[in-house]
Design a protein around this motif. Structure first.
Motif, mmCIF file in Angstrom:
data_model
loop_
_atom_site.group_PDB
_atom_site.id
_atom_site.type_symbol
_atom_site.label_atom_id
_atom_site.label_comp_id
_atom_site.label_asym_id
_atom_site.label_seq_id
_atom_site.Cartn_x
_atom_site.Cartn_y
_atom_site.Cartn_z
ATOM 1 N N ALA A 195 -26.976 25.976 -28.183
ATOM 2 C CA ALA A 195 -28.338 25.326 -28.060
ATOM 3 C C ALA A 195 -28.232 24.126 -27.158
ATOM 4 O O ALA A 195 -29.201 23.985 -26.301
ATOM 5 N N ALA A 196 -27.265 23.357 -27.113
ATOM 6 C CA ALA A 196 -27.126 22.129 -26.382
ATOM 7 C C ALA A 196 -26.693 22.446 -24.800
ATOM 8 O O ALA A 196 -27.610 21.845 -24.044
ATOM 9 N N THR A 197 -26.132 23.448 -24.688
ATOM 10 C CA THR A 197 -25.955 24.001 -23.120
ATOM 11 C C THR A 197 -27.341 24.405 -22.749
ATOM 12 O O THR A 197 -27.512 24.179 -21.482
ATOM 13 N N GLU A 198 -27.990 25.036 -23.489
ATOM 14 C CA GLU A 198 -29.187 25.908 -23.053
ATOM 15 C C GLU A 198 -30.169 24.779 -22.673
ATOM 16 O O GLU A 198 -30.928 24.871 -21.736
ATOM 17 N N LEU A 199 -30.172 23.671 -23.363
ATOM 18 C CA LEU A 199 -31.192 22.597 -23.368
ATOM 19 C C LEU A 199 -30.782 21.819 -22.025
ATOM 20 O O LEU A 199 -31.644 21.591 -21.134
ATOM 21 N N ARG A 200 -29.631 21.518 -21.941
ATOM 22 C CA ARG A 200 -28.875 20.829 -20.564
ATOM 23 C C ARG A 200 -29.289 21.752 -19.357
ATOM 24 O O ARG A 200 -29.817 20.975 -18.366
ATOM 25 N N ALA A 201 -29.260 23.089 -19.531
ATOM 26 C CA ALA A 201 -29.500 23.991 -18.196
ATOM 27 C C ALA A 201 -30.998 23.505 -18.051
ATOM 28 O O ALA A 201 -31.492 23.522 -16.730
ATOM 29 N N GLN A 202 -32.067 23.536 -18.961
ATOM 30 C CA GLN A 202 -33.529 23.524 -18.269
ATOM 31 C C GLN A 202 -33.688 22.290 -17.887
ATOM 32 O O GLN A 202 -34.466 22.203 -17.110
ATOM 33 N N GLY A 203 -32.927 21.109 -18.138
ATOM 34 C CA GLY A 203 -33.381 19.769 -17.719
ATOM 35 C C GLY A 203 -32.451 19.303 -16.479
ATOM 36 O O GLY A 203 -32.836 18.547 -15.316
ATOM 37 N N LYS A 204 -31.198 19.989 -16.318
ATOM 38 C CA LYS A 204 -30.317 19.330 -15.233
ATOM 39 C C LYS A 204 -29.516 20.669 -14.496
ATOM 40 O O LYS A 204 -28.929 20.291 -13.630
ATOM 41 N N GLY A 205 -29.821 21.867 -14.766
ATOM 42 C CA GLY A 205 -29.139 22.889 -14.055
ATOM 43 C C GLY A 205 -27.781 23.044 -14.012
ATOM 44 O O GLY A 205 -27.373 22.863 -15.204
ATOM 45 N N THR A 206 -27.158 23.158 -13.106
ATOM 46 C CA THR A 206 -25.770 23.115 -13.249
ATOM 47 C C THR A 206 -25.033 21.901 -12.475
ATOM 48 O O THR A 206 -23.782 21.941 -12.005
ATOM 49 N N ILE A 207 -25.803 20.823 -12.291
ATOM 50 C CA ILE A 207 -25.262 19.959 -11.666
ATOM 51 C C ILE A 207 -24.472 18.759 -12.646
ATOM 52 O O ILE A 207 -24.994 18.561 -13.674
ATOM 53 N N ILE A 208 -23.327 18.549 -12.486
ATOM 54 C CA ILE A 208 -22.603 17.370 -13.322
ATOM 55 C C ILE A 208 -22.222 16.270 -12.346
ATOM 56 O O ILE A 208 -21.822 16.328 -11.254
ATOM 57 N N THR A 209 -22.497 15.052 -12.891
ATOM 58 C CA THR A 209 -22.294 13.858 -11.943
ATOM 59 C C THR A 209 -21.144 12.893 -12.331
ATOM 60 O O THR A 209 -20.628 12.865 -13.843
ATOM 61 N N PHE A 210 -20.879 12.037 -11.475
ATOM 62 C CA PHE A 210 -19.875 10.992 -11.898
ATOM 63 C C PHE A 210 -20.205 9.957 -10.547
ATOM 64 O O PHE A 210 -20.875 10.085 -9.854
ATOM 65 N N SER A 211 -19.722 8.598 -10.967
ATOM 66 C CA SER A 211 -19.748 7.514 -10.232
ATOM 67 C C SER A 211 -18.609 6.846 -9.720
ATOM 68 O O SER A 211 -17.768 6.683 -10.599
ATOM 69 N N LYS A 212 -18.260 6.775 -8.478
ATOM 70 C CA LYS A 212 -17.185 6.274 -8.049
ATOM 71 C C LYS A 212 -17.140 4.694 -8.297
ATOM 72 O O LYS A 212 -17.873 3.985 -7.452
ATOM 73 N N LYS A 213 -16.440 4.097 -9.108
ATOM 74 C CA LYS A 213 -16.611 2.593 -9.369
ATOM 75 C C LYS A 213 -15.318 1.981 -9.306
ATOM 76 O O LYS A 213 -14.190 2.242 -9.131
ATOM 77 N N VAL A 214 -15.490 0.639 -8.994
ATOM 78 C CA VAL A 214 -14.286 -0.319 -9.443
ATOM 79 C C VAL A 214 -14.746 -1.124 -10.740
ATOM 80 O O VAL A 214 -15.947 -1.480 -10.648
ATOM 81 N N PHE A 215 -13.615 -1.257 -11.565
ATOM 82 C CA PHE A 215 -13.849 -1.852 -12.753
ATOM 83 C C PHE A 215 -13.541 -3.506 -12.652
ATOM 84 O O PHE A 215 -12.478 -3.831 -12.259
ATOM 85 N N ILE A 216 -14.281 -4.182 -12.874
ATOM 86 C CA ILE A 216 -14.145 -5.703 -12.691
ATOM 87 C C ILE A 216 -14.316 -6.587 -14.012
ATOM 88 O O ILE A 216 -15.368 -6.631 -14.742
ATOM 89 N N PRO A 217 -13.051 -6.881 -14.611
ATOM 90 C CA PRO A 217 -13.119 -7.405 -16.149
ATOM 91 C C PRO A 217 -13.199 -8.935 -15.852
ATOM 92 O O PRO A 217 -12.602 -9.638 -15.763
ATOM 93 N N LEU A 218 -14.595 -9.522 -15.760
ATOM 94 C CA LEU A 218 -14.744 -10.781 -15.420
ATOM 95 C C LEU A 218 -14.146 -11.685 -16.216
ATOM 96 O O LEU A 218 -13.544 -12.622 -15.855
ATOM 97 N N THR A 219 -14.247 -11.483 -17.752
ATOM 98 C CA THR A 219 -13.487 -12.140 -18.529
ATOM 99 C C THR A 219 -12.991 -11.396 -19.770
ATOM 100 O O THR A 219 -13.948 -10.635 -20.143
ATOM 101 N N THR A 220 -11.742 -11.438 -20.486
ATOM 102 C CA THR A 220 -11.390 -11.047 -21.532
ATOM 103 C C THR A 220 -11.588 -11.746 -22.801
ATOM 104 O O THR A 220 -11.365 -11.420 -23.971
ATOM 105 N N LEU A 221 -12.009 -13.144 -22.532
ATOM 106 C CA LEU A 221 -12.278 -13.995 -23.642
ATOM 107 C C LEU A 221 -13.686 -13.451 -24.409
ATOM 108 O O LEU A 221 -14.728 -13.150 -23.618
ATOM 109 N N CYS A 222 -13.775 -13.652 -25.595
ATOM 110 C CA CYS A 222 -14.951 -12.918 -26.260
ATOM 111 C C CYS A 222 -14.953 -13.555 -27.837
ATOM 112 O O CYS A 222 -14.024 -13.967 -28.279
ATOM 113 N N ARG A 223 -16.144 -14.041 -28.192
ATOM 114 C CA ARG A 223 -16.202 -14.467 -29.358
ATOM 115 C C ARG A 223 -16.355 -13.443 -30.575
ATOM 116 O O ARG A 223 -16.253 -13.665 -31.795
ATOM 117 N N ASP A 224 -16.348 -12.315 -30.421
ATOM 118 C CA ASP A 224 -16.467 -11.286 -31.245
ATOM 119 C C ASP A 224 -15.115 -10.632 -31.724
ATOM 120 O O ASP A 224 -14.253 -10.739 -30.715
#
Length: 375
Positions: free
Chosen positions: A28-57
């Motif tokens: 059911a989920a793949t049928e619904l995806r096909a309705q809205g997205k066809g057969t295209i699967i995406t990704f983003s080529k990124k660089v991960f910038i860890p600005l600070t590892t300090l955190c109050r949580d």
């Protein structure tokens, strides 16, 4: 931008999650995806910038955050930020993902001193300046993921970011009780996170959010979280992607002995997310957190692999290496899909004027193909 054709009610979603055989749910989920997205699967080529590892949580599942003096505790300087972003640009990245701890200046004098030396009093203001710097110096499109934000911070980030993100994680306040994963995490109050997502909607910011599964929540709480996301998107139309992320145990965290969600649990949750959020929502699951099983995530209705970096590790899950983009392409296309690189903003949001500031749009148009994907 519809969220779904026949929106599932809460009762229907609970029934599907508990009673429907997995194979039927996936179909059911793949049928619904096909309705809205066809057969295209995406990704983003990124660089991960860890600005600070300090955190109050102090979330019980996190290895990213550090206290001052611990190995890996760091605030990146402007020179370090630009140098890392430039490495990403040279490697062909188009997205600069800024990840950082939540408001460390509230509890650490070391954070306040660093910020003061840079000319700022808040981490969020320093983040905005670094996003502007990266946009101007490298042309990479910033995507900031800094935790809870107020309206003024979101307004400033919109000026330099193609999109902004905040994982909802879960709407259940039960997870903040003593002994639960968010007990010592003041920024994980669900109402605060929902308010941030809503403010982004009011400002027409293309927004990324999602849920974290396997941290002690119930399926009912997962469904309530997905419904809360759907409600906000129906009101503002700004949620560009929803991530379903699975908890992974690590030896150095308080939850080291906590059981991880099974692959079947992950598949079932993704499929329920697709059925709740509908054919047009972009649904993402991180491939590196499913290790060699990652191609099976396609069976559950995802249409996006998220950010993949040829330059930096996943600083949130450093033990889980990104799959090589070549392997991602091979595995995706072997299952009948076409892999397309996207930008930090999805094509359907790029085509709408209100979602980008003029300075960001000027940088986007030179990187976007006519159909809105990456050149």
């Amino acid at each position: 931008m519809q969220t779904t054709i026949h929106p599932l009610t809460r009762e229907e979603a609970l029934h599907q999650a508990s009673q429907t055989p997995l194979g039927e749910l996936l179909a059911a989920a793949t049928e619904l995806r096909a309705q809205g997205k066809g057969t295209i699967i995406t990704f983003s080529k990124k660089v991960f910038i860890p600005l600070t590892t300090l955190c109050r949580d102090y979330c019980s599942y996190c290895t990213f955050r550090k206290d001052p003096g611990q190995p890996g505790a760091h605030f990146m300087t402007p020179d370090e930020v630009v140098a890392l972003a430039e490495r990403g640009r040279i490697a062909g990245c188009k997205e600069a993902l800024f990840s950082l701890g939540d408001q460390p200046e509230k509890i650490f004098p070391e954070a306040r001193e660093f910020l003061r030396a840079q000319g700022y009093s808040r981490t969020l203001d320093y983040l905005a300046a670094m996003c502007e710097l990266v946009l101007e110096k490298t042309g990479l499109l910033p995507h900031a993921n800094p935790g809870v934000m107020d309206r003024s911070s979101l307004e400033r980030l919109k000026d330099s970011n193609a999109s902004v993100g905040l994982m909802l994680e879960n709407v259940s306040p039960r997870l903040m009780r003593d002994g639960m994963p968010h007990a010592k995490a003041p920024d994980k109050v669900p109402a605060l996170r929902l308010r941030t997502i809503e403010e982004a909607g009011k400002l027409s910011i293309a927004f990324t959010t999602g849920i974290l599964i396997g941290i002690g929540e119930t399926m009912e709480e997962r469904i309530d979280s997905l419904l809360a996301i759907r409600t906000l998107h129906e009101k503002y139309g700004h949620i560009q992607e929803v991530i379903i992320q699975n908890f992974r145990a690590k030896p150095e965290i308080p939850m080291a002995a906590h059981p991880e969600p099974s692959l079947e649990d992950m598949l079932r949750t993704i499929a329920i997310a697709r059925l709740i959020l509908g054919p047009h929502m972009n649904i993402q699951a991180p491939p590196n957190l499913s290790y060699d099983d990652f191609p099976r995530l396609l069976e559950a209705g995802i249409n996006d692999w998220g950010g993949i970096s040829p330059v930096t590790k996943d600083f949130i899950n450093p033990e889980a290496a990104w799959p090589q983009i070549a392997r991602l392409k091979t595995e995706t296309e072997a299952r009948g899909f076409t892999l397309r690189e996207r930008l930090a903003i999805y094509p359907e949001f790029l085509s709408r004027e209100e979602f980008l500031s003029p300075r960001v749009r000027n940088r986007v148009v030179v990187q976007a193909a006519p159909d809105g994907y990456a050149l």
